[in-house]
Structures are given as structure tokens and as C-alpha cells.
Write a protein that holds these residues in place. Structure first.
Motif, PDB file in Angstrom:
ATOM      1  N   GLU A  88     -14.118 -62.276  -4.195  1.00  0.00           N
ATOM      2  CA  GLU A  88     -13.559 -62.503  -2.871  1.00  0.00           C
ATOM      3  C   GLU A  88     -12.201 -63.208  -2.970  1.00  0.00           C
ATOM      4  O   GLU A  88     -11.287 -62.935  -2.184  1.00  0.00           O
ATOM      5  N   ARG A  94     -18.792 -53.957   0.301  1.00  0.00           N
ATOM      6  CA  ARG A  94     -18.604 -54.879   1.429  1.00  0.00           C
ATOM      7  C   ARG A  94     -19.887 -54.997   2.247  1.00  0.00           C
ATOM      8  O   ARG A  94     -20.278 -56.090   2.674  1.00  0.00           O
ATOM      9  N   ILE A 102      -8.719 -54.208  -4.788  1.00  0.00           N
ATOM     10  CA  ILE A 102      -9.946 -53.469  -4.470  1.00  0.00           C
ATOM     11  C   ILE A 102     -10.446 -52.737  -5.706  1.00  0.00           C
ATOM     12  O   ILE A 102     -11.647 -52.723  -6.016  1.00  0.00           O
ATOM     13  N   SER A 120     -22.349 -57.050   0.153  1.00  0.00           N
ATOM     14  CA  SER A 120     -21.894 -58.378  -0.273  1.00  0.00           C
ATOM     15  C   SER A 120     -21.708 -59.351   0.877  1.00  0.00           C
ATOM     16  O   SER A 120     -21.939 -60.555   0.731  1.00  0.00           O
ATOM     17  N   VAL A 121     -21.264 -58.850   2.028  1.00  0.00           N
ATOM     18  CA  VAL A 121     -20.952 -59.719   3.157  1.00  0.00           C
ATOM     19  C   VAL A 121     -21.830 -59.369   4.355  1.00  0.00           C
ATOM     20  O   VAL A 121     -22.719 -60.124   4.749  1.00  0.00           O
ATOM     21  N   PHE A 133     -15.883 -49.341  -2.108  1.00  0.00           N
ATOM     22  CA  PHE A 133     -15.570 -50.674  -1.599  1.00  0.00           C
ATOM     23  C   PHE A 133     -16.309 -50.956  -0.290  1.00  0.00           C
ATOM     24  O   PHE A 133     -16.804 -52.067  -0.077  1.00  0.00           O
ATOM     25  N   LEU A 134     -16.384 -49.962   0.589  1.00  0.00           N
ATOM     26  CA  LEU A 134     -17.120 -50.162   1.837  1.00  0.00           C
ATOM     27  C   LEU A 134     -18.592 -50.456   1.572  1.00  0.00           C
ATOM     28  O   LEU A 134     -19.197 -51.313   2.225  1.00  0.00           O
ATOM     29  N   ASN A 145     -23.042 -55.564   6.646  1.00  0.00           N
ATOM     30  CA  ASN A 145     -22.853 -54.122   6.802  1.00  0.00           C
ATOM     31  C   ASN A 145     -22.268 -53.745   8.164  1.00  0.00           C
ATOM     32  O   ASN A 145     -21.997 -52.580   8.431  1.00  0.00           O
TER      33      ASN A 145
END
Length: 229
Positions: free
Chosen positions: A32, A82, A51, A85-86, A78-79, A88
Motif C-alpha cells: 500500500e 484490491r 501497480i 486486500s481492502v 489489480f482490481l 470489494n
């Protein structure tokens, strides 16, 4: 005393261009930080490289060469990272051109997929005996992007990087064995119809796409198509 090591969960993602299932882990605080530093630079190339680095760090398949993946693969991976990881779900604001009001939408990243072209011809024939075989641009192109004077210069650069090979009745000529100058000269000497076929291939490449529909304050039904990161 050594601090405990935290085991990260893993998940599988199917890479669109090669239809291969690969194992990933979510990105961590260290990844991050890479993204935040790139974002602060306000440079598109730095953001893309960040990225790319994050996707490479989180990939648990040592045999997968990130640089050989298509550019739309990077966006898709990457989506998915993401989302794991964070969160959806992401919130976006969109200003309606008709009533000039802002509308907020929630997008589930799990619903975003790569739209594959219904018709895309990689083998572009120049005549009965010769032609060009195209390919999707891979991530090695990111390190070669420079500042272009105009749109045509950028288009020519992109076309050259998407040529896989050129062939005639006698031989096959891999693009990797030619210089950019030689490939540019070859493109410049093509007939217009062949060049239009190349441009059509470029325009119909797979891409991330998500459609939002809503009704604005004037009662008009609207559709917004989001594409690329």
C-alpha cells in the motif's frame, strides 16, 4: 524474541489472456505504501509501475512472468487484489451532463470483468501471400512509454509493440528481431485498407468494462460505461 510472522490468506484468480488459474495473496501495508507514493507523484507511468510491482509481489507463482501478461490482465488482477486486500466495494461520483448533479454509485469489484471482443482478427492479410500477425500489448511496454508529441505518434508506437510477426511466401520475420525504425518503415508503406484493419484490431482489444444504469433528476434513464482502471 522474534515477533510472530503473520500468514496471509491466499486466493485464486483466472488470468483472462491465458485462461490460467494463479495463486495470489492480498497486498499488505508495504504494498500500500508503494501505491501511495506513486499516487503522490501524480505521474501515470509511476502509478502503472507501482501497480505492476504490487501485482508481482502478490503473485505466488514463480513461473509466471508478469511482463509477458497483457495490459488488461494487469488491470484485472489489480482490481481483484484490491477487492481481497481492502474492500470489494468502491464508491464513485459521477456528474450528469444533463442535470449537472452528482450521483454516487457503489461498484462491486467482483462484478467487474474483462470484456473480450466478439470479433478480433490477429492475422491481418496484406495480400494472398503476406500478412501481419498481431498480439495484445504486454506489460514490458510500460517501461518503454515516453512522452509523445501527438496522438498519431502514440498510435504508431502502440502498433509497433503489438506486431508479433510479419510473413510472406518465403519466410516469417519475428518483430522482436526488427528495430522500431524498420517496423515503422514497414507500417508507413502499407496500403490504407490494411492499416485500417490494424487500427480495428487495436480498437477491439479486450478491456475492463462495467456498465452503470440510473435515472437522473429529470427522469431520463442513463447508462455510464466505465472502462480501464
Amino acid at each position: 524474541m522474534a515477533l510472530p510472522k503473520i500468514q496471509s490468506p491466499t486466493f485464486e484468480v483466472i488470468i483472462p489472456s491465458i485462461n490460467k488459474t494463479v495463486l495470489f495473496r492480498p497486498f499488505l501495508v508495504k504494498e500500500e505504501k508503494i501505491l501511495l507514493m506513486a499516487q503522490q507523484s501524480n505521474d501515470d507511468k509511476d502509478i502503472i509501475k507501482a501497480i505492476k510491482q504490487v501485482v508481482n509481489n502478490c503473485c505466488l507463482d514463480d513461473k509466471l512472468d508478469i511482463d509477458k501478461l497483457a495490459t488488461f490482465d494487469l488491470e484485472y488482477l489489480f482490481l481483484k487484489l484490491r477487492a481481497r486486500s481492502v474492500n470489494n466495494v468502491v464508491e464513485i461520483l459521477y456528474k450528469d451532463a444533463e442535470d449537472e448533479k452528482e450521483y454516487k454509485f457503489s461498484i462491486n469489484l467482483d462484478d467487474v470483468e474483462v470484456t473480450m471482443p466478439k470479433k478480433s482478427e490477429k492475422n491481418i492479410k496484406i495480400n494472398k501471400k503476406s500478412g501481419i500477425v498481431m498480439k495484445y500489448p504486454n506489460l514490458s511496454i510500460v517501461d518503454q512509454i515516453k512522452d509523445f508529441k501527438d496522438e498519431m505518434e502514440f498510435l504508431n508506437f502502440f502498433i509497433i509493440k503489438c506486431i508479433d510477426e510479419i510473413y510472406d511466401e518465403n519466410d516469417v520475420y519475428p518483430a522482436s528481431e526488427q528495430t522500431d525504425e524498420e517496423l515503422q518503415e514497414f507500417i508507413d508503406n502499407l496500403d490504407v485498407k490494411t492499416f485500417d484493419k490494424i487500427r480495428e484490431f487495436m480498437e477491439n482489444m479486450p478491456k475492463l468494462e462495467h456498465v452503470i444504469t440510473y435515472t437522473n433528476s429529470l427522469g431520463k434513464e442513463k447508462k455510464v460505461t466505465l472502462s480501464t482502471l
